[in-house]
Design a protein around this motif. Structure first.
Motif, short mmCIF file in Angstrom:
data_model
loop_
_atom_site.label_atom_id
_atom_site.label_comp_id
_atom_site.label_asym_id
_atom_site.label_seq_id
_atom_site.Cartn_x
_atom_site.Cartn_y
_atom_site.Cartn_z
N LYS A 65 6.21 28.06 18.50
CA LYS A 65 5.77 27.83 16.83
C LYS A 65 6.67 26.84 16.57
O LYS A 65 6.60 26.00 15.92
CB LYS A 65 5.93 28.94 16.27
CG LYS A 65 4.78 30.14 15.92
CD LYS A 65 5.58 31.24 14.88
CE LYS A 65 4.56 32.04 15.27
NZ LYS A 65 4.96 33.53 14.58
N GLY A 66 7.23 26.33 17.56
CA GLY A 66 8.77 24.89 17.47
C GLY A 66 9.81 25.42 16.51
O GLY A 66 10.83 24.79 16.10
N LEU A 67 9.89 27.04 16.57
CA LEU A 67 11.05 27.16 15.70
C LEU A 67 12.48 27.59 16.47
O LEU A 67 13.80 26.60 15.75
CB LEU A 67 10.65 28.83 15.47
CG LEU A 67 9.77 28.84 14.12
CD1 LEU A 67 9.61 30.70 13.94
CD2 LEU A 67 9.90 28.13 13.13
N ILE A 68 12.21 27.27 17.56
CA ILE A 68 13.48 26.97 18.55
C ILE A 68 12.95 26.07 19.39
O ILE A 68 11.90 26.03 19.68
CB ILE A 68 13.92 28.52 18.94
CG1 ILE A 68 13.11 29.10 19.77
CG2 ILE A 68 14.45 29.32 17.95
CD1 ILE A 68 13.43 30.38 20.59
N GLY A 69 14.35 25.39 20.38
CA GLY A 69 14.06 24.28 21.57
C GLY A 69 14.33 24.48 22.53
O GLY A 69 13.98 23.68 23.49
N ARG A 70 14.67 25.81 23.24
CA ARG A 70 15.40 26.34 24.06
C ARG A 70 13.88 27.91 24.42
O ARG A 70 14.35 29.03 23.28
CB ARG A 70 16.67 26.55 23.68
CG ARG A 70 17.70 26.05 24.14
CD ARG A 70 19.07 26.46 24.56
NE ARG A 70 20.36 24.74 24.53
CZ ARG A 70 21.21 24.88 24.72
NH1 ARG A 70 21.71 26.38 24.63
NH2 ARG A 70 21.94 23.94 24.97
N LEU A 71 13.25 27.90 25.33
CA LEU A 71 12.80 29.06 25.88
C LEU A 71 14.04 30.35 26.92
O LEU A 71 14.56 29.70 28.16
CB LEU A 71 11.75 28.61 26.82
CG LEU A 71 10.81 30.03 26.92
CD1 LEU A 71 10.35 30.42 25.85
CD2 LEU A 71 10.08 28.94 27.86
N SER A 72 13.66 31.28 26.70
CA SER A 72 15.06 32.63 27.37
C SER A 72 14.31 33.52 27.98
O SER A 72 13.47 33.85 27.76
CB SER A 72 15.73 32.83 26.17
OG SER A 72 16.95 31.74 25.72
N LEU A 73 14.44 33.50 29.35
CA LEU A 73 13.81 34.71 29.96
C LEU A 73 14.51 36.29 29.75
O LEU A 73 15.99 35.63 29.78
CB LEU A 73 14.40 33.88 30.98
CG LEU A 73 13.07 33.50 32.14
CD1 LEU A 73 13.08 32.70 32.89
CD2 LEU A 73 11.79 33.89 31.56
N LEU A 74 13.92 36.93 30.27
CA LEU A 74 14.55 38.81 30.14
C LEU A 74 15.58 38.73 31.06
O LEU A 74 14.65 37.84 32.25
CB LEU A 74 13.42 39.52 29.40
CG LEU A 74 12.64 39.66 28.63
CD1 LEU A 74 11.38 40.54 29.56
CD2 LEU A 74 13.37 39.87 27.93
N ASP A 75 16.60 38.94 31.26
CA ASP A 75 17.33 39.22 32.33
C ASP A 75 16.55 39.73 33.40
O ASP A 75 17.58 39.56 34.66
CB ASP A 75 18.55 40.95 32.25
CG ASP A 75 19.74 40.38 30.37
OD1 ASP A 75 19.07 39.19 30.32
OD2 ASP A 75 20.33 41.27 29.27
N HIS A 76 15.23 40.57 33.46
CA HIS A 76 15.00 41.00 35.23
C HIS A 76 13.78 41.05 34.97
O HIS A 76 12.77 40.79 35.59
CB HIS A 76 14.71 42.62 34.69
CG HIS A 76 16.43 43.41 34.87
ND1 HIS A 76 16.97 42.77 35.96
CD2 HIS A 76 16.78 43.57 33.97
CE1 HIS A 76 18.04 44.11 35.23
NE2 HIS A 76 18.04 43.74 34.08
#
Length: 625
Positions: A65-76
Motif C-alpha cells: 500500500k506504500g505505507l512503509i518503504g522497508r519489507l521485513s521477513l519473518l524470523d524463520h
C-alpha cells in the motif's frame, strides 16, 4: 540497497534484497534452496523478495500500500519460489527444503490454508508456525527491531524514488486536514496488551520510533504466538508523514524550530531532530513556499499590467545588532495595499551595509520592469542615495516622501532644541509642529506652492501671528485658540525657524505624499518580525522563505474588517499598532486571521513528496533563540 547488490539467482529489476540469516539452521536451508548440493563460492549472498511467498513477510500488506518503504521477513522465513514471479501473478514453482515455512493460524477445523487477518487500516496480523514458536530467530537485516529512538532518522536517496506510487494509495486527501491526537505510551501498551484473536495476554514492545511515528509490536504469550505490528501513522518511502506535516506546520506558522522542538522534548513527545527539520525544509518546504508565492505573484502582476503603478518602498534590517548582515526591501501597491515583491540583500553583495537599501530597491524595480510593469510614482523615505538614483537613473518615476518619516525627524530636532537654554517653550510645540506637517500634506492636494506656504505658516503661528502667510494661503484656518505662545524674536522662535525653514526641508515639503503613506509597509514589517524574529539567526534560504510567508499572510489579511464586540464598539488591542486604509484595518498576525495560503502550502508539500527525493545533508542550519 546499493545498485551493485544483485539477487544471487540473477533476477532483474529493483526488488527488496535480503541477506543470509544468522541462525545456522535457517541459513543452511537458504543455502540448500539457492545452491542445492553445490557449496557456495563465497559467504555473503543476497536474494530478492520474489523468491518468498507472501506469508513469509511481516509487513507486506503495508509495503504494497506504500505505507512503509522497508519489507521485513519473518524470523524463520525460507525462500521457496524457484522461479521469480511478479507478486500476485501466476503460480510459483517451489522447491522443498525440509520444514515448510507456511504461516498458519490455529483454528478448530482441519484446514491448513495459510491465512492472514487485517486489523484496521495499518495493522497486519501474522502468526508463525507452531514448530518455530519457541525459537528466538535472528532479526531481519532490512528492518531490525529496536527500542531505541532514532531522532536523526531520514531515508537515503536510494529509498526515495517511487514512480509507481499513487497519492490515493495513502490518503484520499492531504493528511494535514485529518485530526491528530497525543497518545500516552501507557495507553498504547494497555490497548495492545490483549490479543485480538484469542484474547490472551500479549508482550507489547515499542518496535521502532521514527520521529513522530511509533511502531508497536504485540506478541501473544499463548502457544499460538499471534503477532501484530501497528504503525501510528502512514509513511512514504520510509518517511513518516507526521514528520513532514509537523515540520511544515512549524515553518508555516512562523515558529522557531529550536523552540518548537524544545516544547515537544519538555513534554517527552516523540519528535525528529533539528537536522531532520532542516533537511525537510530544504527538500520540500522552501520549494513549496516559492511555488505558491510565484503563482500568487504572477496573478497580481497580470492584473497590474497596462496600469501605471503607485508604489511604496521601505527597507528593513533583518539582522540583530548594529551590524547588518541581511537587509530586505519591499514594494507595495498603494492602491490595493498588497506586497508585490520583496528582496533580500546580503551585505557582502554591496560595498557597505549603507548601500543595502539602494540595492534592494534596484532589484525590486528591475523585477517589475522585467515583467512588463510601469512604475509611475514611488513613495519612500528621504534616503539620499535613493533620491539621487531615482533622479539620475529613473527620471520618469516621480518620487514622493513619506510624511511619517519626515515628521519624525522634525520632532526629534525640536526635542533636541528644547534642551537648550531659553528654549523650553519649544518642547511644548514639538508635537504640534510635527502634526502640522501631516495636515499640510493631507490638505494641499499635491499643490507644491500651497504645501510650502501652509508649512512655513507655522513659524509665524507659534508667535500668535495668523495672517500674511502668502498669496495662496493668506491666513490660518483655525478658530480662537488659547495656547502658550512663543515670544516673537526670542531665541526659541529663531530655533524653530531654523528647523522649519531649512532649505532642504522646504524642497522636500513639495514632494510629500498627500494620500498614501508607507505606514502600511511598517505594518508589514511587524508581520515579518512575527515570522522571522531578529532574535534568531537564519540562513538566507530560510529568511527568504519566512519573508515570503509574511507577504502571503499580509496580502491575505490586509483588507479584513476590524473586529467588533456584540455592542458594535471597536475593539482595540494595544499589543500591536493599527493602520487604517479605506475603512479597513491592516494589522499584524492575530487569532482571527485566515490561513488559506497555509492550506495551499500543505497540499503542495503533500504532492511534492512524490516528486522530490528526500535526503539528509551534512550542512545544517543553526537557530539561536
Amino acid at each position: 540497497m546499493p545498485h551493485w547488490r544483485k539477487c544471487v539467482l540473477g533476477c532483474e529489476g529493483d526488488y527488496p534484497l535480503f541477506t543470509l540469516p544468522k541462525d545456522a539452521t535457517i541459513r543452511q536451508k537458504w543455502l540448500d534452496f539457492i545452491f542445492g548440493d553445490f557449496p557456495p563460492p563465497k559467504k555473503n549472498w543476497y536474494i530478492c523478495a520474489r523468491h518468498f511467498t507472501d506469508d513469509s513477510f511481516l509487513n507486506k500488506g503495508l509495503f504494497d500500500k506504500g505505507l512503509i518503504g522497508r519489507l521485513s521477513l519473518l524470523d524463520h522465513a525460507i525462500p521457496t519460489r524457484l522461479k521469480p514471479f511478479e507478486w500476485g501473478q501466476g503460480t510459483p514453482v517451489s522447491r522443498s527444503v525440509g520444514t515448510s515455512c507456511v504461516v498458519e493460524m490455529k483454528s478448530q477445523g482441519t484446514s491448513t490454508t495459510p491465512q492472514t487477518a487485517e486489523i484496521g487500516i495499518q495493522c497486519m496480523l501474522l502468526t508463525p508456525t507452531l514448530d518455530d514458536q519457541d525459537s528466538n530467530g535472528p532479526e531481519s537485516d532490512e528492518e531490525p527491531e529496536t527500542d531505541e529512538e532514532d531522532p536523526d532518522w531520514a531515508p537515503g536517496a536510494e529509498e526515495s524514488e517511487d514512480e509507481d506510487f499513487d497519492l490515493e494509495d495513502v490518503a484520499e486527501t492531504c493528511p494535514a486536514a485529518e485530526r491528530k491526537f497525543i497518545v500516552f505510551e501507557s495507553c498504547l501498551r494497555t490497548l495492545f496488551a490483549v490479543c485480538v484473536v484469542c484474547s490472551g495476554a500479549c508482550t507489547v514492545t515499542m518496535k521502532q520510533i521514527m520521529g513522530t511515528m511509533v511502531a508497536v509490536s504485540s506478541v501473544c504469550k499463548r502457544t499460538d504466538g499471534h503477532t501484530r505490528v501497528w504503525y501510528s501513522q502512514p509513511a512514504h518511502n520510509s518517511m513518516p508523514v507526521g514528520n513532514l506535516m509537523m515540520a511544515a506546520a512549524t515553518l508555516f506558522s512562523g515558529c522557531s524550530p529550536t523552540i518548537a522542538l524544545n516544547l515537544f522534548r519538555h513534554m517527552s513527545v516523540g519528535i525528529y531532530s533539528l537536522k531532520t527539520f532542516f533537511s525537510l525544509q530544504r527538500c520540500y518546504l522552501i520549494p513549496a513556499i516559492q511555488r505558491v508565492w510565484n503563482t500568487k505573484q504572477q496573478a497580481m502582476i497580470m492584473k497590474k499590467k497596462g496600469t501605471p503603478l503607485r508604489l511604496g518602498g521601505a527597507a528593513r534590517c533583518c539582522s540583530s545588532g548594529h551590524t547588518t548582515k541581511y537587509g530586505s526591501y519591499s514594494l507595495m501597491d498603494m492602491n490595493s495595499g498588497a506586497v508585490l515583491t520583496t528582496h533580500i540583500v546580503e551585505c557582502n553583495e554591496v560595498q557597505s551595509s549603507a548601500t543595502v537599501e539602494l540595492e534592494g530597491l534596484k532589484q525590486g524595480i528591475r523585477f517589475l520592469e522585467q515583467h512588463g510593469l510601469t512604475v509611475a510614482e514611488l513613495i519612500t523615505d528621504r534616503h539620499m542615495q535613493v533620491c539621487k538614483w531615482l533622479r539620475t537613473e529613473k527620471p520618469d518615476i516621480r518620487q514622493r516622501f513619506d510624511v511619517w518619516h519626515v515628521s519624525k525627524g522634525i520632532f526629534k530636532k525640536l526635542v533636541a532644541v528644547a534642551k537648550k537654554p531659553g528654549c523650553a517653550s519649544v518642547g511644548l510645540w514639538a508635537q504640534s509642529i510635527s502634526n502640522h506637517l501631516c495636515w499640510t500634506a493631507a490638505t494641499s492636494g499635491g499643490d507644491a506652492d500651497m504645501a510650502v506656504q501652509k508649512w512655513t505658516s507655522v513659524a509665524r503661528h507659534v508667535c500668535n501671528i495668523h495672517e500674511g502667510h502668502g498669496d495662496v494661503f493668506p491666513r490660518c484656518e483655525h478658530g480662537q485658540m488659547n495656547r502658550q505662545w512663543v515670544e516673537n524674536g526670542s531665541r526659541a522662535q529663531k530655533e524653530i525657524q531654523a528647523v522649519v525653514l531649512s532649505s532642504r526641508l522646504l524642497a522636500d515639503v513639495c514632494q510629500l505624499s498627500p494620500p498614501e503613506q508607507t505606514s502600511y509597509l511598517q505594518s508589514f514589517h511587524n508581520v515579518v518580525c512575527f515570522f522571522g524574529s531578529k532574535q534568531g539567526h537564519f540562513l538566507r534560504p530560510s529568511l527568504e522563505a519566512r519573508m515570503i510567508l509574511a507577504a502571503l499572510h499580509f496580502n491575505e489579511n490586509m483588507a479584513k474588517e476590524q473586529a467588533r464586540k456584540q455592542d458594535r464598539a471597536q475593539r482595540w488591542k494595544v499589543s500591536y499598532p493599527k493602520f487604517k486604509k479605506g475603512g479597513a484595518v491592516v494589522r499584524p498576525v492575530k487569532e482571527s486571521d485566515t490561513y488559506d495560503y497555509v492550506r495551499h502550502l500543505m497540499e503542495l508539500v503533500w504532492q511534492m513528496r512524490l516528486e522530490v527525493p528526500f535526503y539528509e545533508d551534512v550542512d545544517t542550519e543553526t537557530s539561536v533563540s
